[in-house]
Each structure stands twice: as structure tokens, then as C-alpha cells.
Design an enzyme around this catalytic site. Structure first.
Site, mmCIF file in Angstrom:
data_model
loop_
_atom_site.group_PDB
_atom_site.id
_atom_site.type_symbol
_atom_site.label_atom_id
_atom_site.label_comp_id
_atom_site.label_asym_id
_atom_site.label_seq_id
_atom_site.Cartn_x
_atom_site.Cartn_y
_atom_site.Cartn_z
ATOM 1 C CG HIS A 1 -1.514 -0.934 1.308
ATOM 2 N ND1 HIS A 1 -2.495 -1.008 0.595
ATOM 3 C CD2 HIS A 1 -2.172 -2.030 1.563
ATOM 4 C CE1 HIS A 1 -3.447 -2.541 1.303
ATOM 5 N NE2 HIS A 1 -2.723 -3.311 2.085
ATOM 6 C CG HIS B 1 3.210 5.342 5.996
ATOM 7 N ND1 HIS B 1 2.597 5.294 6.728
ATOM 8 C CD2 HIS B 1 1.729 5.771 5.572
ATOM 9 C CE1 HIS B 1 1.118 6.010 7.702
ATOM 10 N NE2 HIS B 1 1.056 6.080 6.476
ATOM 11 C CG HIS C 1 -0.850 8.403 1.901
ATOM 12 N ND1 HIS C 1 -1.407 7.169 1.400
ATOM 13 C CD2 HIS C 1 -0.653 8.442 3.624
ATOM 14 C CE1 HIS C 1 -1.988 6.425 2.842
ATOM 15 N NE2 HIS C 1 -1.081 7.425 3.417
ATOM 16 C CD GLU D 1 -3.937 9.479 2.603
ATOM 17 O OE1 GLU D 1 -4.652 8.710 2.266
ATOM 18 O OE2 GLU D 1 -3.440 8.968 4.313
ATOM 19 C CG HIS E 1 0.564 10.221 7.115
ATOM 20 N ND1 HIS E 1 -0.491 9.508 6.448
ATOM 21 C CD2 HIS E 1 0.449 11.234 7.038
ATOM 22 C CE1 HIS E 1 -1.636 10.101 5.314
ATOM 23 N NE2 HIS E 1 -0.653 11.580 6.014
ATOM 24 C CB THR F 1 -5.593 7.939 5.935
ATOM 25 O OG1 THR F 1 -3.997 7.548 5.771
ATOM 26 C CG2 THR F 1 -5.532 9.088 6.746
ATOM 27 C CB THR F 2 -4.529 2.793 5.255
ATOM 28 O OG1 THR F 2 -4.258 2.323 6.615
ATOM 29 C CG2 THR F 2 -3.865 3.059 4.682
#
Length: 263
Positions: free
Chosen positions: A65, A95, A97, A107, A120, A200-201
Site C-alpha cells: 500500500h 510512510h 501517500h 491525503e 505520515h 486513513t487506511t
């Protein structure tokens, strides 16, 4: 789509997460669109303090992801405290995004503006909870520091990460990654917005105190390109899917107040 299988495609992406994870339609979901004119300056918010001096990264991995850098969180050497937090939270991992080529993929958005990427830094409340897993589902269990990446000049601190990405191209790959200190990824100003939110996941636990920094850091398009060489797929899978657009769009605020540490 099973409870464990989710992604960012049409069939398994954010628009259908609620089927397996009903909390996706909860009251404190993240990310959100932060509208500066609607945030409230809170003079009682102290500055955030990051003690990353003795940070010890252990590994970098592709979890299918995102790309994740893990830290040794067995003691209180690397913590975030102050601001909206009642005590110190230990750094567990960070991590990113990001979007597709030439597309933004942050995000959180600021008055509808998106950024190239969002970093994040995930911390957990080790004062109240015994394990990261326990903290991850508790209302005050996690504190996530969000940092926007804006396209511009090369970011020297990111080179160590982008240079390692080729080693974790495939989903499920983990390699040793020692001696990286995320202090080099912080912007000059630590002014922030804060609000109660969620992961958010999936599993989308509503356990996160969000601290979103106002000032972005710069990243070169060339550096972002290296993130897009990662794959959502394992080495065995015949269909190779590039890892891009791995972000969840903003969720409804549902009456939450976003506080600002600055005027």
C-alpha cells in the site's frame, strides 16, 4: 472484497472500504480538507516538541500500500510531545501517500489544494498502552504528524529513502534500513493544525490525534518518480501494478473543530 483485502483500485478502493469496515462512515474519519478561514486559533496549544535525536530506524518495506520505514520503539528515545498531546508518543513508523505522474496525491488538502505527496510519522501512546496494536484502536492511542511535500527543488534528506526504493520494489519486500533520522524531513516551522481523526487506511480506527504541519517540504519531480516505480504487486504476480494514487480522499468533517497553533 474481504476484511483483509483492500487497495486503491476501483473494486477495492476507498469508495468501497465501508463495506468491510463500517467505521469508514464514522464521525471522526480522516483525512479532511482543512479550510484555514474556518479553523480556530487556540492560544492554549503549546508548540510540538520532537525528540528524534537518538532515533533508530530498522527497516524499509513495501507493504503493498505504501513504503514504510520502521523504528525501534522499545524505549522513549524518539517521541512527539506537547501541542494537543497529554503525554509523549513514541515513533513507530513513517510512510508516504502520493499521486500518479504529474498528479498530486496528498491525503489532507488545504482549502482544496492538494500536494505532490504527504508524509505520515506515526506515534503511539506508550504511557497508557502496552503495545502499538492496543494503542491503534484506542481513542487517544495514536498521534500522526502529517507533512506535505510540494514539487520544487530536490530534498537532500529524502535521497537516502529514494535511493533505497529499488530494493523494495515488490509488495512484501523488507530490507534492513539503519541509521535514518527523520529529523531531516521536518520543515523549518512546526506551526500546525490539529483535529481528532482516524487512520486513513483500513481498519480506519478512530484513534488518531492529527497534527498537520502548515509548512511543506520541497521534493523534486525526479524524486517523486522513484516512488512511482514501486509496485502494488508481488514478484510472483503476473500483472504488475504501479504503486500510485495510494491516497484516501478527504472525508466529511461532521462537526469537528480544527484548531490552529498559529494566528
Amino acid at each position: 472484497m474481504t476484511g483483509h483485502h483492500w487497495g486503491y483500485g476501483e473494486e477495492d478502493g476507498p469508495s468501497v472500504w465501508h463495506k468491510a469496515f463500517p467505521v469508514a462512515q464514522g464521525d471522526r474519519q480522516s483525512p479532511i480538507n482543512i479550510v484555514p478561514t474556518e479553523t480556530v486559533y487556540d492560544a492554549s496549544l503549546s508548540p510540538i516538541f520532537l525528540s528524534y535525536e537518538n532515533c533508530t530506524s530498522t527497516s524499509i518495506s513495501n507493504n503493498g500500500h505504501s513504503v514504510v520505514v520502521e523504528f525501534d520503539d522499545t524505549d522513549n528515545r524518539s517521541v512527539i510531545q506537547g501541542g494537543p498531546l497529554a503525554n509523549a508518543y513514541r515513533l513507530k513508523q513513517f510512510h508516504f501517500h502520493w499521486g500518479g505522474k504529474g498528479c498530486h496525491g496528498s491525503e489532507h488538502t488545504i482549502a482544496g489544494k492538494t500536494f505532490a505527496s504527504e508524509l505520515h510519522l506515526v506515534h503511539w501512546n506508550a504511557v497508557k498502552y502496552r503495545t502499538f496494536g492496543e494503542a491503534a484502536s484506542a481513542p487517544d492511542g495514536l498521534a500522526v504528524l502529517g507533512i506535505f511535500l510540494e514539487t520544487g527543488d530536490e530534498h537532500r534528506g529524502l535521497h537516502k529513502i529514494t535511493d533505497a526504493l529499488y530494493m523494495v520494489k515488490f509488495k512484501g519486500t523488507v530490507v534492513e534500513f539503519k541509521g535514518f533520522n527523520p529529523k531531516c524531513l521536518l520543515p523549518n516551522s512546526l506551526s500546525y493544525w490539529t483535529y481528532p481523526g482516524s487512520l486513513t487506511t483500513p481498519p480506519l480506527h478512530e484513534s488518531v490525534t492529527w497534527i498537520v504541519l502548515k509548512e511543506p517540504i520541497m521534493v523534486a519531480e525526479r524524486q517523486m518518480g522513484k516512488f512511482r516505480l514501486l509496485l502494488f504487486s508481488t514478484e510472483e504476480e503476473e500483472q504488475r501494478k504501479r504503486m500510485e494514487n495510494n491516497f484516501r480522499p478527504p472525508q466529511p468533517l461532521k462537526g469537528r473543530q480544527v484548531r490552529a497553533s498559529f494566528k
